[in-house]
Design an enzyme around this catalytic site. Structure first.
Site, PDB file in Angstrom:
ATOM      1  N   SER A 229     -40.455  -6.705 -34.721  1.00 17.39           N
ATOM      2  CA  SER A 229     -40.624  -7.572 -36.005  1.00 17.39           C
ATOM      3  C   SER A 229     -42.042  -7.075 -36.551  1.00 17.39           C
ATOM      4  O   SER A 229     -42.452  -5.917 -36.596  1.00 17.39           O
ATOM      5  CB  SER A 229     -40.553  -8.932 -35.703  1.00 17.39           C
TER       6      SER A 229
ATOM      7  N   ASP B 188     -33.562  -7.993 -37.424  1.00 18.10           N
ATOM      8  CA  ASP B 188     -34.752  -8.375 -36.900  1.00 18.10           C
ATOM      9  C   ASP B 188     -34.684  -8.581 -35.471  1.00 18.10           C
ATOM     10  O   ASP B 188     -34.036  -9.014 -34.819  1.00 18.10           O
ATOM     11  CB  ASP B 188     -35.375  -9.726 -37.326  1.00 18.10           C
TER      12      ASP B 188
END
Length: 290
Positions: A48, A176
């Site tokens: 991320s 993500d």
């Protein structure tokens, strides 16, 4: 006669940088202290926002310049460009053709910024190898990207479900990395030693609307998953040092004004653990005679 396949040597020191929004920029302070002490990682793993800041470390960009670049990449503006079809798609999914690529926000600004900063740079071209953690949206499995355009890998790793559309890479629909592994030390399981910098997901201070109730649940799940994965890695024998900087104030995902403070907290946390880091690296693996 075929030449034997080349297998690069296993990394000695890996830096693993977890999710955490703007807080993950503390990794730049950590990298600065390690460089000052002559400690050079030969692998960076990012998830991320940690992947975004890890890409700056993997390019060996000096800390001050890396912070400047980071302030142009990670801002609140990224979440402020609404898709006009998003609400109709949620209210009337059949009419709006709601599907697996749904997003509340337009991602053109993210793509433009990543392309401006990274161009056509590829993961395999970086001075320090970078592995980027993402999640296969169809299966929920963790995916580690080691080749391809850096901008595509980073776009995949920051594709927060519902907020941004998935990134399609080699036929996989990726979202993500925090969904499957918020601090992906398993992606560095071939390294002799691992230093992992992470943050717990923020719990809402008040639960006074549906989004905060959802945040409370997802943050609890994320934190439990992260600690379970770390405990499993240590149980399997990974030489792992955790760095979790303690922040004296609450910092939101896109609180870019806090970047200098966060970099300093990364420095301080790393300096406090320098004896542990040196001890971790001094005990080198013994060679076994053939």
């Amino acid at each position: 006669m075929h030449s034997p396949a080349y297998h690069p040597p296993a990394p000695h020191l890996a830096l693993v940088l977890g999710s955490g929004g703007v807080r993950s920029i503390a990794a730049l302070g950590m990298a600065e202290v390690l460089a000052r002490e002559g400690i050079a990682p030969d692998l960076v793993v990012g998830c991320s926002a940690g992947a975004m800041f890890g890409a700056l470390i993997a390019q060996q960009i000096p800390a001050a310049e890396a912070v400047r670049i980071a302030t142009t990449l990670w801002t609140a503006e990224l979440t402020q460009t609404h898709r006009w079809l998003a609400i109709p798609q949620m209210v009337w999914p059949s009419w709006g053709r709601f599907g697996a690529d749904f997003a509340l926000r337009d991602d053109r600004l993210i793509r433009a910024r990543l392309h401006k900063a990274l161009g056509e740079l590829r993961l395999e071209q970086l001075p320090i190898p970078l592995r980027v953690s993402a999640t296969d949206a169809a299966t929920g499995a963790a995916v580690v990207l080691r080749q391809g355009r850096v901008s595509d890998a980073l776009r995949a790793s920051i594709a927060m479900p519902f907020m941004f559309a998935p990134q399609h890479v080699d036929g996989q629909r990726l979202v993500d990395g925090f969904v499957s592994d918020p601090l992906p030390v398993s992606a560095a399981d071939d390294a002799y030693a691992v230093i992992a910098l992470g943050f717990e997901a923020l719990m809402p201070q008040r639960v006074n609307k549906p989004s905060r109730l959802l945040a409370q649940t997802t943050s609890a799940m994320t934190n439990n998953l992260m600690h379970a994965r770390l405990a499993a890695a240590e149980a399997d024998g990974m030489r792992l040092l955790r760095i979790f900087p303690r922040l004296e104030r609450r910092v939101g995902l896109f609180d870019t004004a806090a970047m200098p403070y966060l970099v300093e907290q990364g420095r301080l946390a790393t300096e406090a653990l320098l004896p542990n880091i040196i001890a971790l690296l001094e005990r080198r693996p013994q060679l076994v005679a053939a």
